[in-house]
Design an enzyme around this catalytic site. Structure first.
Site, short mmCIF file in Angstrom:
data_model
loop_
_atom_site.label_atom_id
_atom_site.label_comp_id
_atom_site.label_asym_id
_atom_site.label_seq_id
_atom_site.Cartn_x
_atom_site.Cartn_y
_atom_site.Cartn_z
N ASP A 1 0.86 -1.19 0.00
CA ASP A 1 0.00 0.00 0.00
C ASP A 1 0.89 1.23 0.00
O ASP A 1 2.02 1.19 0.51
CB ASP A 1 -0.92 0.02 1.22
N CYS B 1 -14.51 -1.33 -6.92
CA CYS B 1 -15.58 -0.65 -6.20
C CYS B 1 -16.12 0.53 -6.99
O CYS B 1 -16.79 1.40 -6.44
CB CYS B 1 -15.09 -0.19 -4.82
#
Length: 397
Positions: A252, A341
């Site tokens: 990340d 998403c």
């Protein structure tokens, strides 16, 4: 305010069919925007009438937004007040308590629960609310009071920095409406301990929508080397660690998110099994392909690549690229899990681009799971946007 005093807003001739058929949204070009209607303050609760004056629904109105009317009730006598929210919240909690075996879940999923513009995530006795429309913003005192009556939480946080508020003409919002918010909030998911930052973390601080999909992928991890791109606070990574993976790598670009992931790994006794890379996911994907690294499970669950309609084409190219690079890291008979998403991207479009990416990587295989969000994220039957999450899991030859 009594319902009989709610201002009336009329639709144009021939525009009521879609909302009468069940859609909770009415667009600005479907409203008869008289000078009086344009002067209605954003977020006001109104009675929507068709062109002949027949009642259509009660809901919030914003003359300055593309989605001008958001339906909240079909009964003309409904009053949108604290009692209205208490009744809605009790129904939401009753359903979630039946669906999830711990008090950590999405309690309110906007239109999916008949509460447009409102998202509430529960972290045991702490709740985080997103107020994404002018209507919910004006009603926040009733929302907070109703939450306090139904749950008696120790802390209520109001958060909304999304682009949706900007489209409504609203500034970002952050406020602690009740209690004191800890710097780090514990989360339990599928028996695993995590940590969330409800002040500075993304959205409400945690993504409950992938609960079932994380559990599924975790069951495929035993004895495998695994990597979780866009790991955020370690959701998929720790599920694979608990699932007896041999090694887990989380990637990340946010150091604060990785700090939460490290805390969770330590809490669950997985610190020795997990390692974390702070970097851009695409760069790491490219470098790992160059170095010919291989993993038994590769997970890529990025943030939305297409946040608005004009970004759909670029977003689809992004998903194809992720699929191609991720597939290149999967060992023979390994697992590839890909998420999206972006509600603007349709499930069939996402599927097609992921399969194209697989082919471009010179790989083939079989799809073993096509899924969406968990059941605590109910879908409005006339609003596909509420079924935003898409997840594909493949075994790769």
């Amino acid at each position: 305010m009594k319902n009989t005093n709610y201002p009336a807003v009329k639709m144009k001739q021939g525009c009521a069919k879609r909302v009468k058929s069940g859609s909770p949204w009415v667009f600005s070009n479907e409203i008869d925007m008289t000078a009086e209607t344009k002067a209605v303050p954003a977020g006001t609760i109104v009675r929507l009438l068709n062109a002949t004056g027949a009642f259509v629904g009660v809901g919030s109105f914003n003359p300055h937004s593309l989605i001008s009317f958001r339906k909240m009730a079909s009964d003309p006598q409904t009053e949108i007040d604290r009692a209205f929210f208490v009744k809605k919240f009790r129904r939401c909690v009753e359903l979630r308590d039946a669906l999830v075996n711990s008090p950590f879940y999405r309690m309110v999923h906007s239109e999916g629960d008949g509460l447009p513009g409102l998202i509430i995530d529960r972290f045991d006795d702490i709740v985080a609310c997103q107020l994404n429309t002018a209507g919910t913003d004006l009603l926040k005192d009733d929302i907070v009071a109703a939450l306090d009556e139904v749950l008696r939480p120790s802390c209520i946080v109001l958060r909304a920095e999304s682009s949706a508020r900007a489209l409504e003409g609203l500034d970002p919002l952050y406020a602690v409406a009740k209690g004191t918010l800890p710097d780090v909030v514990p989360v339990r998911e599928n028996g695993i301990s995590f940590f969330a930052d409800l002040k500075d973390g993304q959205k409400t601080g945690w993504f409950y929508d992938q609960r079932e999909n994380r559990s599924f992928v975790g069951r495929l991890a035993p004895n495998k080397r695994c990597v979780d791109f866009y790991t955020y606070a370690g959701g998929f990574a720790l599920h694979m660690g608990i699932g007896h993976a041999r090694e887990v790598v989380g990637v990340d670009r946010s150091e604060s998110a990785l700090a939460l992931a490290r805390m969770a790994a330590e809490k669950n006794g997985l610190a020795d099994k997990c390692s974390w890379i702070r970097d851009n996911a695409f760069d790491v994907l490219e470098n790992m392909n160059r170095d010919k690294e291989k993993f038994g499970v590769v997970v890529c669950d990025p943030p939305a690549f297409a946040k608005v309609k004009k970004d759909i084409a670029a977003g689809l190219r992004g998903y194809r690229k992720v699929a191609r690079l991720a597939a290149g890291l999967v060992e023979k008979n390994g697992i590839l899990a890909l998420g999206s998403c972006s509600h603007h991207v349709k499930p069939d479009e996402f599927f097609t681009e992921c399969m194209r990416g697989l082919t471009e990587a010179g790989k083939t295989g079989r799809v073993i799971l096509q899924a969406g969000a968990g059941p605590d994220h109910p879908v409005h039957p006339h609003l596909p946007e509420t079924a935003y999450l898409k997840m594909l899991v493949c075994q790769v030859d």
